[in-house]
Scaffold this active site. Structure first.
Site, PDB file in Angstrom:
ATOM      1  CG  PHE A 174      -1.868  -1.096   1.213  1.00 40.79           C
ATOM      2  CD1 PHE A 174      -3.171  -0.730   0.655  1.00 40.79           C
ATOM      3  CD2 PHE A 174      -1.738  -2.386   1.548  1.00 40.79           C
ATOM      4  CE1 PHE A 174      -4.252  -1.536   0.910  1.00 40.79           C
ATOM      5  CE2 PHE A 174      -2.730  -3.180   1.703  1.00 40.79           C
ATOM      6  CZ  PHE A 174      -3.893  -3.093   1.326  1.00 40.79           C
ATOM      7  CG  ASP A 175       2.227   5.038  -2.512  1.00 39.04           C
ATOM      8  OD1 ASP A 175       3.189   5.541  -1.807  1.00 39.04           O
ATOM      9  OD2 ASP A 175       2.115   5.783  -3.470  1.00 39.04           O
ATOM     10  CB  ILE A 176      -0.296   4.722   3.341  1.00 37.49           C
ATOM     11  CG1 ILE A 176       0.903   3.959   4.025  1.00 37.49           C
ATOM     12  CG2 ILE A 176      -1.516   3.577   2.831  1.00 37.49           C
ATOM     13  CD1 ILE A 176       0.445   3.250   5.441  1.00 37.49           C
ATOM     14  CG  LEU A 188       0.934   8.879  -6.218  1.00 37.30           C
ATOM     15  CD1 LEU A 188       1.169   9.143  -7.948  1.00 37.30           C
ATOM     16  CD2 LEU A 188      -0.592   8.667  -5.963  1.00 37.30           C
TER      17      LEU A 188
END
Length: 145
Positions: free
Chosen positions: A11-13, A18
């Site tokens: 997960f790109d948190i 990004l």
């Protein structure tokens, strides 16, 4: 929907994959170009401050996500003395923001599966093709089970 057995999910948190700040900046620039309005650093800073404040209200449960999204540009332009349809500007802004799907394009490049969380049902006008597109996080269960 095809269900694949996943043992690991990334997960790109925290802007690891990004760069959300860069995507947000580009989306705001495109929005202002689309609206044929100047975007100064002061105006952009005010937007970021207002947006951060609204998300804090959301996190505290003071507003819903839809209320936030449908009012932020109304409030933003009202600050500058303009009465506009914030919901329609929001829709345009989110389409520009969706163009920042660098992580999905990266997943495509490396042959990895990806999920686009798209609760607003935006049209994907980018070359990035997610393996899955979901509108609710609970849908992840159907993908990983």
């Amino acid at each position: 929907m095809i269900v694949l057995p996943y043992t690991t999910l990334l997960f790109d948190i925290d802007d690891t994959i990004l760069d959300f700040q860069a995507s947000e900046k580009r989306a705001l620039e495109k929005l202002f170009m689309h609206l044929n309005r100047p975007l100064t650093s002061e105006i952009a800073n005010y937007y970021r401050q207002l947006n951060a404040t609204l998300w804090q209200h959301y996190e505290k449960g003071n507003v819903t996500r839809n209320q936030l999204l449908n009012s932020r540009f109304t409030l933003f332009f009202r600050h500058f003395g303009e009465d506009i349809d914030g919901a329609s500007i929001e829709k345009q802004y989110r389409s520009f923001l969706a163009e920042g799907h660098d992580q999905i394009l990266g997943a495509n490049t490396y042959g990895l599966d990806s999920v686009w969380f798209n609760p607003a049902h935006l049209h994907n006008s980018t070359p990035a093709e997610p393996t899955f597109e979901i509108d609710s996080l609970t849908t992840l269960k159907t993908i990983v089970n």
